[in-house]
Design a protein around this motif. Structure first.
Motif, PDB file in Angstrom:
ATOM      1  N   CYS A 167     -52.780  26.386  15.713  1.00 26.34           N
ATOM      2  CA  CYS A 167     -52.074  25.695  14.679  1.00 26.34           C
ATOM      3  C   CYS A 167     -50.833  24.252  15.620  1.00 26.34           C
ATOM      4  CB  CYS A 167     -51.784  25.625  13.156  1.00 26.34           C
ATOM      5  SG  CYS A 167     -52.853  26.865  12.686  1.00 26.34           S
ATOM      6  N   ALA A 168     -50.232  25.075  16.097  1.00 26.29           N
ATOM      7  CA  ALA A 168     -49.557  23.535  16.195  1.00 26.29           C
ATOM      8  C   ALA A 168     -49.505  22.965  17.397  1.00 26.29           C
ATOM      9  CB  ALA A 168     -47.810  24.637  16.531  1.00 26.29           C
ATOM     10  N   ARG A 169     -50.138  23.852  18.194  1.00 28.24           N
ATOM     11  CA  ARG A 169     -51.376  23.345  19.443  1.00 28.24           C
ATOM     12  C   ARG A 169     -52.399  22.533  18.750  1.00 28.24           C
ATOM     13  NH1 ARG A 169     -52.930  26.700  24.181  1.00 28.24           N
ATOM     14  NH2 ARG A 169     -50.504  27.093  24.364  1.00 28.24           N
ATOM     15  N   TRP A 170     -53.464  22.537  18.228  1.00 31.45           N
ATOM     16  CA  TRP A 170     -54.073  22.265  17.833  1.00 31.45           C
ATOM     17  C   TRP A 170     -53.015  20.359  17.183  1.00 31.45           C
ATOM     18  CZ3 TRP A 170     -58.766  21.312  19.051  1.00 31.45           C
ATOM     19  CH2 TRP A 170     -59.368  22.080  19.372  1.00 31.45           C
ATOM     20  N   ALA A 171     -52.839  20.472  16.312  1.00 31.15           N
ATOM     21  CA  ALA A 171     -51.726  19.501  15.353  1.00 31.15           C
ATOM     22  C   ALA A 171     -51.817  18.698  16.058  1.00 31.15           C
ATOM     23  CB  ALA A 171     -51.216  20.137  14.722  1.00 31.15           C
ATOM     24  N   ALA A 172     -50.970  19.034  17.387  1.00 29.83           N
ATOM     25  CA  ALA A 172     -50.153  18.274  18.770  1.00 29.83           C
ATOM     26  C   ALA A 172     -51.569  17.696  19.322  1.00 29.83           C
ATOM     27  CB  ALA A 172     -50.061  19.159  20.189  1.00 29.83           C
ATOM     28  N   VAL A 173     -52.881  18.749  19.286  1.00 24.77           N
ATOM     29  CA  VAL A 173     -53.876  17.556  19.986  1.00 24.77           C
ATOM     30  C   VAL A 173     -54.728  16.726  18.894  1.00 24.77           C
ATOM     31  CG1 VAL A 173     -55.979  18.077  21.017  1.00 24.77           C
ATOM     32  CG2 VAL A 173     -54.327  19.356  21.397  1.00 24.77           C
ATOM     33  N   CYS A 174     -54.320  17.104  18.391  1.00 26.57           N
ATOM     34  CA  CYS A 174     -55.116  16.075  16.723  1.00 26.57           C
ATOM     35  C   CYS A 174     -54.420  14.560  17.049  1.00 26.57           C
ATOM     36  CB  CYS A 174     -55.659  16.349  15.804  1.00 26.57           C
ATOM     37  SG  CYS A 174     -56.443  17.877  15.543  1.00 26.57           S
ATOM     38  N   LEU A 175     -53.103  15.019  16.928  1.00 23.67           N
ATOM     39  CA  LEU A 175     -51.944  14.142  16.697  1.00 23.67           C
ATOM     40  C   LEU A 175     -52.182  12.631  17.689  1.00 23.67           C
ATOM     41  CD1 LEU A 175     -49.109  15.340  14.880  1.00 23.67           C
ATOM     42  CD2 LEU A 175     -50.474  13.424  13.949  1.00 23.67           C
ATOM     43  N   SER A 176     -52.304  13.510  19.287  1.00 24.00           N
ATOM     44  CA  SER A 176     -52.097  12.767  20.586  1.00 24.00           C
ATOM     45  C   SER A 176     -53.409  11.865  20.611  1.00 24.00           C
ATOM     46  CB  SER A 176     -51.993  13.686  21.468  1.00 24.00           C
ATOM     47  OG  SER A 176     -50.873  14.420  21.586  1.00 24.00           O
ATOM     48  N   VAL A 177     -54.972  12.196  19.653  1.00 19.77           N
ATOM     49  CA  VAL A 177     -56.039  11.747  19.883  1.00 19.77           C
ATOM     50  C   VAL A 177     -56.221  10.448  18.958  1.00 19.77           C
ATOM     51  CG1 VAL A 177     -58.641  12.310  19.547  1.00 19.77           C
ATOM     52  CG2 VAL A 177     -57.137  13.817  21.073  1.00 19.77           C
ATOM     53  N   VAL A 178     -55.123  10.374  17.891  1.00 19.56           N
ATOM     54  CA  VAL A 178     -54.647   9.964  16.927  1.00 19.56           C
ATOM     55  C   VAL A 178     -54.062   8.206  17.221  1.00 19.56           C
ATOM     56  CG1 VAL A 178     -54.281   8.766  14.521  1.00 19.56           C
ATOM     57  CG2 VAL A 178     -55.214  11.445  14.525  1.00 19.56           C
ATOM     58  N   PHE A 179     -53.169   9.025  17.990  1.00 21.66           N
ATOM     59  CA  PHE A 179     -52.139   7.774  18.455  1.00 21.66           C
ATOM     60  C   PHE A 179     -52.968   7.152  19.600  1.00 21.66           C
ATOM     61  CE2 PHE A 179     -48.752   6.847  21.492  1.00 21.66           C
ATOM     62  CZ  PHE A 179     -47.946   6.114  20.819  1.00 21.66           C
ATOM     63  N   ALA A 180     -53.954   7.771  20.514  1.00 21.38           N
ATOM     64  CA  ALA A 180     -54.233   7.146  21.469  1.00 21.38           C
ATOM     65  C   ALA A 180     -55.897   6.129  21.160  1.00 21.38           C
ATOM     66  CB  ALA A 180     -55.008   8.457  22.510  1.00 21.38           C
TER      67      ALA A 180
END
Length: 142
Positions: free
Chosen positions: A116-129
């Motif tokens: 879950c932490a890894r997916w949250a980091a991926v999602c935040l990275s995508v939103v930021f990008a």
């Protein structure tokens, strides 16, 4: 011959109402919340343990039958010793299985948190990008 049995899990006594009113209590107000799944699991555990006790006693009698020369007191002592050993072993097996289940559950919970932490980091990275790509062209042309 009574086999050694696990004592049932202790339950708290139900508290009595401190004051009485003329009104009937609300449905379920005097009873603590009961988890049906937990109660069914307890009942299944009780029945499984009682079946194990009965099987241990049956096998103890069959084992003692192999020694027809034993006097009744010695036969009863042999049956009791056999039953006790069998139930002690069964308790150890159950305790090991419970320990293993708890260890696996803890491991799976930790793994789930990591995923879950890894997916949250991926999602935040995508939103930021995406936000960055939306802002950069506006900043360059503006």
């Amino acid at each position: 011959m009574g086999g050694r049995q696990r004592p049932p899990k202790a339950r708290g006594a139900r508290p009595e109402a401190k004051r009485r009113t003329g009104r009937p209590p609300a449905p379920g107000a005097d009873r603590p919340a009961v988890d049906p799944g937990l109660e069914i699991a307890r009942l299944e555990g009780y029945l499984a343990w009682e079946a194990e006790v009965a099987a241990a006693q049956r096998d103890a009698r069959a084992f003692a039958d192999r020694f027809p020369w034993l006097c009744p007191d010695d036969r009863e002592a042999l049956e009791q010793a056999y039953t006790d050993d069998r139930l002690r072993y069964a308790e150890e097996v159950v305790d090991r299985a419970v320990g293993r289940c708890r260890a696996l559950a803890a491991r799976y919970r930790a793994e789930c948190r990591r995923i879950c932490a890894r997916w949250a980091a991926v999602c935040l990275s995508v939103v930021f990008a995406v936000a960055l790509l939306a802002v950069v062209p506006v900043a360059l042309h503006g």
